[in-house]
Each structure stands twice: as structure tokens, then as C-alpha cells.
Design a protein around this motif. Structure first.
Motif, PDB file in Angstrom:
ATOM      1  N   ASP A  29       4.067 -22.585 -12.714  1.00 13.99           N
ATOM      2  CA  ASP A  29       5.067 -22.897 -13.558  1.00 13.99           C
ATOM      3  C   ASP A  29       6.480 -21.745 -13.815  1.00 13.99           C
ATOM      4  OD1 ASP A  29       3.305 -24.993 -16.136  1.00 13.99           O
ATOM      5  OD2 ASP A  29       4.479 -25.398 -14.002  1.00 13.99           O
ATOM      6  N   ALA A  30       6.085 -20.842 -12.846  1.00 17.98           N
ATOM      7  CA  ALA A  30       7.055 -19.604 -12.857  1.00 17.98           C
ATOM      8  C   ALA A  30       7.610 -19.424 -11.332  1.00 17.98           C
ATOM      9  CB  ALA A  30       6.592 -18.250 -13.253  1.00 17.98           C
ATOM     10  N   VAL A  42      10.947 -19.980 -15.927  1.00 14.99           N
ATOM     11  CA  VAL A  42       9.847 -20.615 -16.099  1.00 14.99           C
ATOM     12  C   VAL A  42       9.999 -22.326 -16.564  1.00 14.99           C
ATOM     13  CG1 VAL A  42       8.173 -20.783 -18.169  1.00 14.99           C
ATOM     14  CG2 VAL A  42       8.854 -18.579 -17.129  1.00 14.99           C
ATOM     15  N   LYS A  85       9.701 -25.180 -18.661  1.00 15.65           N
ATOM     16  CA  LYS A  85       9.395 -25.369 -20.270  1.00 15.65           C
ATOM     17  C   LYS A  85      10.158 -26.789 -20.774  1.00 15.65           C
ATOM     18  CE  LYS A  85      10.070 -22.076 -23.473  1.00 15.65           C
ATOM     19  NZ  LYS A  85      10.881 -21.278 -23.999  1.00 15.65           N
ATOM     20  N   THR A 128       3.269 -16.897 -18.409  1.00 16.32           N
ATOM     21  CA  THR A 128       4.210 -15.647 -17.799  1.00 16.32           C
ATOM     22  C   THR A 128       4.720 -14.809 -19.126  1.00 16.32           C
ATOM     23  OG1 THR A 128       5.427 -17.387 -16.186  1.00 16.32           O
ATOM     24  CG2 THR A 128       6.497 -15.387 -16.643  1.00 16.32           C
TER      25      THR A 128
END
Lengths: 146, 125
Positions: free
Chosen positions: A98-99, A128, A130, B78
Motif C-alpha cells: 500500500d505504499a 500511501v 488510504k 508506512t
């Protein structure tokens, strides 16, 4: 077990990897598009669009100074609209689930004291995923060469 | 989580000062992107090759890296650590002092946090 059965098992084993690769390619494309949209929106002073792609906790570093999302958007809002002066020379995207980390260089054509000036920059942007979309959470750039 | 990242940053700093390549290997992802303050990019292998034991003859490695400040922002798996450090050292026979802002991107891979990107920018007054 029949040959068809073996092929079926093999296909099932490979499907998750293929699906993951397809997802990464899709994510990379989305991030590349957002990078270009950023430059275009900034040149048109499109704060609303930038507000959507910048995370509220964005960590933005410029000339070694930490700038908040609010400060960045305020600067864009108060600037004169101008044709995009930024030319992206190269960009690579590395996906980590997810990054996404974007590394590249861009050329900035500007004028200082009436003289045209071209500077090259190396940038690193972190995106990212989100709440259903990609958001910029960190960005920094450094001049190439001392 | 923030304190964990801050601790890893401290470990990185300590490992770099002492020339502990093994510790750095653990902290840095194999695909890490290292951007230096002049915009040049290094791979993990290239960076580790420049790390010398503290007792070795003068090299381009900073002899003192003093963190001045740091903040950590966590976004799920992250984390972004940013701060300022002061680097003092000797390069090509000349001593220098530099203040730089760094941004490090950490990723939770399995049960371990690794750094996947690091960038240092000189602070321009």
C-alpha cells in the motif's frame, strides 16, 4: 491425478502472484498519473485538486525547510497562474504493497532577476493508499549537483 | 509505533558512526533508494561500500552526526521520519559542518520495519 488436474493446481498456485503483479501495475500507473496531475494542478493554482491528493499530515521538504500542507496550498493559492515550468525527465515507481516510492528528476525553467534559469532536481515522493485512494504523505527534492 | 521508528533511527545513526555494516544491512531494505544532499542516488550496496569502521583512515564518511530534532508520522504500515542533523567531518582534507534535513520512509515488512527511502537536503538559510 490427471494432467488437467495438475494444470488446474498449477494455475491456482500462480493466480495470486499474477493478481498481485496486475495490482502493482495498476497502482504504479495511478501514482504516475497523480504525479503529473500534481504539476498541472499547481500550474493552474488548482488548490481543490491538490487538497484531495495531499494527506493532511503531508511532510514536505523544500530547501531543507519543513512545509505543511496548509502552507503549501496557501502558497499555490497566492501565486500567479503560470504554464507548467516543470519537465519531468525520468520517474521510477517502486511499489511496496500500500505504499509507493517515486524517485525521479525534473527540470525547472524559471526566471530570476530577468534571466532565464534552468535547474535540475532529484525528487522522492511517498504515496500511501488510504481510504480508497492514493495520497501523498511525503515529498522532498534536492538540486542535482553541488 | 512512533517510538519504535525513533529507536530505529537512533540505531541507524549509531551503526553509521561506528561503521557497523551488519547492523545497517538489517535496517535498510535491499531496494532502498538513498538520495544524497547533492541529488546523487545510491543503492544499498553502494552505500554500504562507503561505510568505513570508525577507526579507519579519513574518508568521506561523517565523523560526527548529531541529530538535532525528529518527528515521526505513521500511515498504517508506512512511517515517515523527518528531522534535522548536524554533520561534522573531514572530506578531501577539509573540515566541514553541515546542517541537513532528512526524510526517511519506513515500511513494515512482516514483523520488521525497514527503511525503503532516505533523502537528505541541505538547510539553506
Amino acid at each position: 491425478m490427471s494432467a488437467a488436474g495438475l494444470w488446474l493446481i498449477l494455475a491456482c498456485a500462480l493466480l495470486p502472484a499474477a493478481a498481485q503483479e496486475a495490482l502493482e501495475i495498476e497502482s504504479e500507473s495511478a501514482i504516475r498519473a497523480l504525479e503529473h496531475a500534481w504539476y498541472e494542478d499547481q500550474s493552474r493554482n488548482n488548490n481543490q485538486a491538490l487538497d484531495l491528493i495531499f494527506d493532511n499530515e503531508l511532510v514536505y521538504v523544500e530547501y531543507g525547510k519543513l512545509i505543511t500542507k496548509g502552507e503549501y496550498l496557501s502558497r499555490v493559492k497566492n501565486a500567479e497562474p503560470h504554464p507548467s515550468q516543470i519537465s519531468v525527465e525520468a520517474m521510477t515507481v517502486r511499489m511496496f504493497g500500500d505504499a509507493g516510492i517515486v524517485v525521479g528528476t525534473y527540470r525547472d525553467n524559471s526566471a530570476e532577476s530577468g534571466k532565464a534559469r534552468v535547474r535540475r532536481w532529484r525528487f522522492v515522493d511517498t504515496w500511501v493508499y488510504k481510504k480508497g485512494r492514493w495520497m501523498l504523505v511525503a515529498a522532498t527534492a534536492a538540486p542535482v549537483g553541488k | 509505533m512512533k517510538s519504535k521508528i525513533a529507536a530505529l533511527e537512533g540505531l541507524w545513526n549509531q551503526a553509521y558512526k561506528s561503521g557497523d555494516v551488519k547492523a545497517l544491512e538489517t535496517l535498510l531494505d535491499n531496494s532502498i533508494v538513498l538520495v544524497n544532499d547533492d541529488g546523487s542516488v545510491q543503492t544499498k550496496l553502494e552505500f554500504l561500500a562507503t561505510v568505513k569502521p570508525a577507526a579507519s583512515p579519513a574518508s568521506s564518511q561523517e565523523q560526527q552526526v548529531v541529530p538535532e530534532s525528529m518527528s515521526v508520522h505513521v500511515f498504517g504500515n508506512t512511517a515517515i521520519a523527518t528531522g534535522v542533523f548536524r554533520a561534522k567531518g573531514v572530506e578531501n582534507g577539509k573540515s566541514y559542518v553541515r546542517r541537513e534535513r532528512f526524510i526517511d520512509t519506513w515500511l513494515l515488512k512482516g514483523e520488521r520495519w525497514v527503511c525503503v527511502a532516505t533523502d537528505a537536503t541541505p538547510i539553506v538559510h
